[in-house]
Design a protein around this motif. Structure first.
Motif, PDB file in Angstrom:
ATOM      1  N   HIS A  84       1.771  -7.845  -3.324  1.00 52.93           N
ATOM      2  CA  HIS A  84       0.642  -8.378  -2.573  1.00 52.93           C
ATOM      3  C   HIS A  84      -0.315  -7.230  -2.260  1.00 52.93           C
ATOM      4  N   ARG A  85      -1.586  -7.541  -2.056  1.00 53.23           N
ATOM      5  CA  ARG A  85      -2.592  -6.500  -1.778  1.00 53.23           C
ATOM      6  C   ARG A  85      -2.254  -5.674  -0.537  1.00 53.23           C
ATOM      7  N   SER A  86      -1.487  -6.242   0.380  1.00 49.79           N
ATOM      8  CA  SER A  86      -1.123  -5.496   1.584  1.00 49.79           C
ATOM      9  C   SER A  86      -0.197  -4.324   1.263  1.00 49.79           C
ATOM     10  N   ARG A  87       0.423  -4.307   0.095  1.00 50.40           N
ATOM     11  CA  ARG A  87       1.319  -3.228  -0.334  1.00 50.40           C
ATOM     12  C   ARG A  87       0.585  -2.143  -1.122  1.00 50.40           C
ATOM     13  N   LEU A  88      -0.745  -2.267  -1.292  1.00 52.96           N
ATOM     14  CA  LEU A  88      -1.531  -1.311  -2.068  1.00 52.96           C
ATOM     15  C   LEU A  88      -1.662   0.004  -1.317  1.00 52.96           C
ATOM     16  N   ALA A  89      -1.291   1.103  -1.971  1.00 52.31           N
ATOM     17  CA  ALA A  89      -1.390   2.425  -1.356  1.00 52.31           C
ATOM     18  C   ALA A  89      -2.578   3.198  -1.917  1.00 52.31           C
ATOM     19  N   GLU A  90      -2.792   3.120  -3.222  1.00 51.40           N
ATOM     20  CA  GLU A  90      -3.875   3.878  -3.862  1.00 51.40           C
ATOM     21  C   GLU A  90      -4.583   2.997  -4.871  1.00 51.40           C
ATOM     22  N   ASP A  91      -5.882   3.233  -5.031  1.00 50.74           N
ATOM     23  CA  ASP A  91      -6.681   2.540  -6.038  1.00 50.74           C
ATOM     24  C   ASP A  91      -7.624   3.570  -6.635  1.00 50.74           C
ATOM     25  N   ASP A  92      -7.205   4.205  -7.725  1.00 47.47           N
ATOM     26  CA  ASP A  92      -8.008   5.245  -8.367  1.00 47.47           C
ATOM     27  C   ASP A  92      -8.704   4.659  -9.589  1.00 47.47           C
ATOM     28  N   GLY A  93      -9.834   4.013  -9.369  1.00 49.20           N
ATOM     29  CA  GLY A  93     -10.622   3.482 -10.488  1.00 49.20           C
ATOM     30  C   GLY A  93      -9.881   2.443 -11.291  1.00 49.20           C
ATOM     31  N   VAL A  95      -6.593   1.913 -11.198  1.00 48.83           N
ATOM     32  CA  VAL A  95      -5.171   2.269 -11.323  1.00 48.83           C
ATOM     33  C   VAL A  95      -4.536   2.027  -9.955  1.00 48.83           C
ATOM     34  N   PHE A  96      -3.731   0.965  -9.879  1.00 56.58           N
ATOM     35  CA  PHE A  96      -3.136   0.587  -8.604  1.00 56.58           C
ATOM     36  C   PHE A  96      -1.721   1.165  -8.482  1.00 56.58           C
ATOM     37  N   VAL A  97      -1.415   1.659  -7.269  1.00 55.57           N
ATOM     38  CA  VAL A  97      -0.078   2.192  -6.977  1.00 55.57           C
ATOM     39  C   VAL A  97       0.396   1.578  -5.664  1.00 55.57           C
ATOM     40  N   CYS A  98       1.636   1.053  -5.672  1.00 55.20           N
ATOM     41  CA  CYS A  98       2.189   0.424  -4.477  1.00 55.20           C
ATOM     42  C   CYS A  98       2.671   1.488  -3.491  1.00 55.20           C
ATOM     43  N   ARG A  99       2.988   1.049  -2.272  1.00 46.33           N
ATOM     44  CA  ARG A  99       3.451   1.977  -1.236  1.00 46.33           C
ATOM     45  C   ARG A  99       4.801   2.603  -1.584  1.00 46.33           C
ATOM     46  N   ASP A 100       5.640   1.864  -2.284  1.00 47.31           N
ATOM     47  CA  ASP A 100       6.963   2.396  -2.649  1.00 47.31           C
ATOM     48  C   ASP A 100       6.845   3.558  -3.628  1.00 47.31           C
ATOM     49  N   CYS A 101       5.889   3.494  -4.533  1.00 45.94           N
ATOM     50  CA  CYS A 101       5.739   4.537  -5.561  1.00 45.94           C
ATOM     51  C   CYS A 101       4.837   5.679  -5.124  1.00 45.94           C
ATOM     52  N   ALA A 102       4.044   5.471  -4.094  1.00 47.29           N
ATOM     53  CA  ALA A 102       3.097   6.506  -3.657  1.00 47.29           C
ATOM     54  C   ALA A 102       3.793   7.653  -2.965  1.00 47.29           C
TER      55      ALA A 102
END
Length: 102
Positions: A84-93, A95-102
């Protein structure tokens, strides 16, 4: 039988230090057993776990409903899971990374 508690105690290491080479060889041969070590993976295959009988499922077709990715979800670029979008940690152009992987 009386015990002299003031006498110096002898340890097993002291006894071994005084034994002859022939006695040590004989003792070594006596202690060796003919039992072969068993691999744990071989013994694990012979155990049956309670409730692990899946033979009833072999004749059935399992159906799973697949839901496409929703507008408020993203796919992590590292773990490739949909979050879900609430789990989004990074958005680099894009490239989405979740909170678990950040």
């Amino acid at each position: 039988m009386a015990t002299d508690y003031d006498a110096p105690r002898r340890s097993e290491a002291d006894d071994l230090a005084e034994d002859s080479l022939e006695e040590l060889k004989a003792r070594r041969n006596e202690n060796q057993s003919g039992v072969v070590d068993v691999d744990e993976t071989d013994t694990a295959e012979s155990f049956e776990l309670p409730g692990a009988d899946l033979s009833a499922l072999s004749g059935e077709d399992l159906t799973v409903r697949v839901v496409p990715k929703q507008a408020d979800e993203f796919t992590c670029s590292k773990c490739f899971l949909v979050h879900h979008r609430s789990r989004l940690a990074e958005d680099d152009g894009g490239v989405f990374v979740c909170r678990d992987c950040a």
